[in-house]
Design a protein around this motif. Sequence first.
Motif, short mmCIF file in Angstrom:
data_model
loop_
_atom_site.label_atom_id
_atom_site.label_comp_id
_atom_site.label_asym_id
_atom_site.label_seq_id
_atom_site.Cartn_x
_atom_site.Cartn_y
_atom_site.Cartn_z
N HIS A 189 -0.77 -14.90 0.57
CA HIS A 189 -1.70 -13.83 0.41
C HIS A 189 -2.85 -13.81 1.56
O HIS A 189 -3.37 -14.60 1.98
N THR A 252 -3.85 -8.81 -3.19
CA THR A 252 -2.81 -9.39 -3.89
C THR A 252 -3.11 -10.56 -4.60
O THR A 252 -2.50 -10.98 -5.53
N VAL A 345 3.07 -14.47 -2.73
CA VAL A 345 2.84 -13.09 -2.53
C VAL A 345 4.44 -12.47 -2.65
O VAL A 345 5.14 -12.70 -1.90
#
Length: 357
Positions: A189, A252, A345
């Motif tokens: 992320h 995210t 992610v």
Amino acid sequence: MGEETASQRKPTIRTVAQRAGVSLKTVSRVINNEPSVLPATRARVLQAIAELDYEPDPSARNLRSSSAYVIGLVYDNPNPYHIIGMQNGVLAACRETGFGLQIHPCDATSPLLAEELVELVQRSRLAGLVLTAPMSERMDLVEALARAGVRATRIIAAAEDPADGYPCVYVDDRDAAYEITEHLIQLGHQRIGFLWGGQEHRSSSERYLGYEQALKDYGITLDKHLVIPGDYTFDDGFRGARRLLALRDPPTAIFGSNDEIAAGVLAAAKSAGMNVPYDLSIAGFEDSPFSRQSWPALTTAKQATEEIARHAARMLIASLRPDAPPVPNQGFVPQLVVRGSTAPVRPRAPSPANGEP
């Protein structure tokens, strides 16, 4: 004959003395932790107390004695789980030492708070106070209480011992927040939202500093659009998440300053039809029931709230004994707990809503 009442069945100090085969005065000395009792005798009395499940009456003892045997827990915090944990920890220390506990909610922003607490101590004959945040972090209040002769132990957020001459238990929220942010970064992320708790709480700023430092150490530019002010509540978590998810380039992952905030983020994500953790990773802080009862369960930092409060109460009670050595300040560091709300992610498909070409 009538049934025996609960008060008649309740063991007394005389019952303990008879069971242990000692005098009433000896039992009193053991309860008050006086040093002039032989170890074998002390052990016999403590065994009798345990077998009988005897609990001294601190209110009656206060009236009979020139010393006070009740302490106060002072709080102003919107998070009920946190307060319950604090109460349980302080109460455990009181039970260990034969002290009573008086709980006092108050307004941490009141300019008359020092006068209110001094009056509380005098009126209720309290031996001292355990101060929780944010009162514990108001140095004007701490100094005013000290000038009035009120003994107090603070529970504060700090990366290290403040060594300011006032007793405290300090919690390194900054390091724990760094570890949470690092966990999210290592999952890939780069856009990580941060939702503040109440800015009057130092814990919130310490957690933000940990988040900020982790981004810096990993070479990620801090985007101020991803940082949202708020309070330590579910509703602020929900509102803050809605703001973040409405951005053209949304995060995210979102780090809420406590589990209640993070639970609000989870509700906002689900209301938007998002799959947590694959569409959005979420982390909280404190390991409260919110983190364990959510679905998926929340990644968080486990904060030993009860043990922190218990140690603060022990420090306060130890300081009341004139012959006892000073108890050094102690630090606690919350530990990362990884659960189902965080995952690597997942690249997003190009979309005009995300500002992609």
